[in-house]
Scaffold this motif. Structure first.
Motif, PDB file in Angstrom:
ATOM      1  N   UNK A  41      59.641  54.025  35.430  1.00 47.47           N
ATOM      2  CA  UNK A  41      59.293  54.223  34.018  1.00 47.47           C
ATOM      3  C   UNK A  41      57.800  54.530  33.988  1.00 47.47           C
ATOM      4  N   UNK A  42      57.366  55.268  32.997  1.00 47.60           N
ATOM      5  CA  UNK A  42      55.970  55.724  32.969  1.00 47.60           C
ATOM      6  C   UNK A  42      54.965  54.576  32.940  1.00 47.60           C
ATOM      7  N   UNK A  43      55.345  53.451  32.355  1.00 51.31           N
ATOM      8  CA  UNK A  43      54.401  52.341  32.199  1.00 51.31           C
ATOM      9  C   UNK A  43      54.781  51.087  32.980  1.00 51.31           C
ATOM     10  N   UNK A  44      55.715  51.222  33.926  1.00 51.61           N
ATOM     11  CA  UNK A  44      56.189  50.074  34.709  1.00 51.61           C
ATOM     12  C   UNK A  44      56.236  50.409  36.188  1.00 51.61           C
ATOM     13  N   UNK A  45      56.173  49.375  36.999  1.00 49.07           N
ATOM     14  CA  UNK A  45      56.398  49.544  38.427  1.00 49.07           C
ATOM     15  C   UNK A  45      57.199  48.357  38.953  1.00 49.07           C
ATOM     16  N   UNK A  46      57.933  48.622  40.012  1.00 48.61           N
ATOM     17  CA  UNK A  46      58.701  47.590  40.679  1.00 48.61           C
ATOM     18  C   UNK A  46      57.767  46.831  41.617  1.00 48.61           C
ATOM     19  N   UNK A  47      57.842  45.502  41.606  1.00 43.92           N
ATOM     20  CA  UNK A  47      57.058  44.676  42.519  1.00 43.92           C
ATOM     21  C   UNK A  47      58.014  43.778  43.298  1.00 43.92           C
ATOM     22  N   UNK A  48      57.572  43.396  44.490  1.00 43.53           N
ATOM     23  CA  UNK A  48      58.426  42.598  45.359  1.00 43.53           C
ATOM     24  C   UNK A  48      57.629  41.459  45.967  1.00 43.53           C
ATOM     25  N   UNK A  49      58.253  40.265  45.975  1.00 43.66           N
ATOM     26  CA  UNK A  49      57.743  39.100  46.691  1.00 43.66           C
ATOM     27  C   UNK A  49      58.869  38.653  47.615  1.00 43.66           C
ATOM     28  N   UNK A  50      58.604  38.688  48.904  1.00 44.85           N
ATOM     29  CA  UNK A  50      59.643  38.422  49.900  1.00 44.85           C
ATOM     30  C   UNK A  50      60.794  39.397  49.662  1.00 44.85           C
ATOM     31  N   UNK A  51      62.003  38.904  49.460  1.00 44.76           N
ATOM     32  CA  UNK A  51      63.143  39.816  49.266  1.00 44.76           C
ATOM     33  C   UNK A  51      63.574  39.910  47.806  1.00 44.76           C
ATOM     34  N   UNK A  52      62.719  39.488  46.883  1.00 47.07           N
ATOM     35  CA  UNK A  52      63.062  39.489  45.459  1.00 47.07           C
ATOM     36  C   UNK A  52      62.169  40.437  44.678  1.00 47.07           C
ATOM     37  N   UNK A  53      62.743  41.027  43.614  1.00 42.04           N
ATOM     38  CA  UNK A  53      62.058  42.052  42.839  1.00 42.04           C
ATOM     39  C   UNK A  53      61.782  41.626  41.409  1.00 42.04           C
ATOM     40  N   UNK A  54      60.735  42.217  40.837  1.00 41.07           N
ATOM     41  CA  UNK A  54      60.386  42.024  39.443  1.00 41.07           C
ATOM     42  C   UNK A  54      59.764  43.306  38.912  1.00 41.07           C
ATOM     43  N   UNK A  55      59.269  43.265  37.670  1.00 39.68           N
ATOM     44  CA  UNK A  55      58.620  44.422  37.059  1.00 39.68           C
ATOM     45  C   UNK A  55      57.220  44.053  36.598  1.00 39.68           C
ATOM     46  N   UNK A  56      56.290  44.991  36.776  1.00 38.72           N
ATOM     47  CA  UNK A  56      54.913  44.823  36.323  1.00 38.72           C
ATOM     48  C   UNK A  56      54.604  45.937  35.333  1.00 38.72           C
ATOM     49  N   UNK A  57      53.850  45.586  34.282  1.00 35.29           N
ATOM     50  CA  UNK A  57      53.450  46.604  33.314  1.00 35.29           C
ATOM     51  C   UNK A  57      52.084  47.188  33.679  1.00 35.29           C
ATOM     52  N   UNK A  58      51.626  48.135  32.872  1.00 37.76           N
ATOM     53  CA  UNK A  58      50.376  48.852  33.105  1.00 37.76           C
ATOM     54  C   UNK A  58      49.150  47.941  33.038  1.00 37.76           C
ATOM     55  N   UNK A  59      49.322  46.763  32.421  1.00 38.72           N
ATOM     56  CA  UNK A  59      48.210  45.815  32.323  1.00 38.72           C
ATOM     57  C   UNK A  59      48.126  44.913  33.553  1.00 38.72           C
ATOM     58  N   UNK A  60      49.090  45.069  34.467  1.00 44.88           N
ATOM     59  CA  UNK A  60      49.114  44.219  35.653  1.00 44.88           C
ATOM     60  C   UNK A  60      49.836  42.909  35.444  1.00 44.88           C
ATOM     61  N   UNK A  61      50.578  42.809  34.344  1.00 42.72           N
ATOM     62  CA  UNK A  61      51.328  41.595  34.033  1.00 42.72           C
ATOM     63  C   UNK A  61      52.742  41.699  34.602  1.00 42.72           C
ATOM     64  N   UNK A  62      53.194  40.644  35.239  1.00 41.78           N
ATOM     65  CA  UNK A  62      54.559  40.589  35.748  1.00 41.78           C
ATOM     66  C   UNK A  62      55.461  40.255  34.567  1.00 41.78           C
TER      67      UNK A  62
END
Length: 93
Positions: A41-62
């Motif tokens: 998405x234009x304003x989101x990125x996928x983040x990973x810690x170990x083998x689990x995933x989450x989403x981060x916004x453009x402000x750097x907030x998980x």
């Protein structure tokens, strides 16, 4: 590292985060991987810690914590998978 806005992607050991132009950490260096903004998405990125995933916004907030086995984004909804179950989470931008 990769530039995002005025941030640079940094790596310390096997973990990643972002620093700003003056070297201040703006996203903690605690992620196994950080995707590129705009891939899901234009304003989101996928983040990973170990083998689990989450989403981060453009402000750097998980905005969705790193506890899911996988995540797909469809508009303003995240489809998350955990323990064989599928959930839908409204994305708060």
């Amino acid at each position: 590292g990769e530039i995002h806005r005025d941030w640079a992607l940094v790596q310390k050991g096997s973990e990643f985060g972002f620093i700003n132009k003056v070297g201040k950490v703006v996203v903690p260096i605690e992620y196994s991987a950080i995707g590129m903004f705009g891939e899901i998405a234009s304003d989101l990125t996928l983040v990973q810690k170990a083998s689990r995933f989450g989403l981060m916004n453009f402000k750097g907030e998980e905005i969705i914590s790193c506890k899911y086995e996988s995540i797909q984004v469809k508009g303003s909804t995240a489809i998350v998978y955990i323990n064989g179950e599928t959930e839908r989470i409204q994305i708060k931008r």
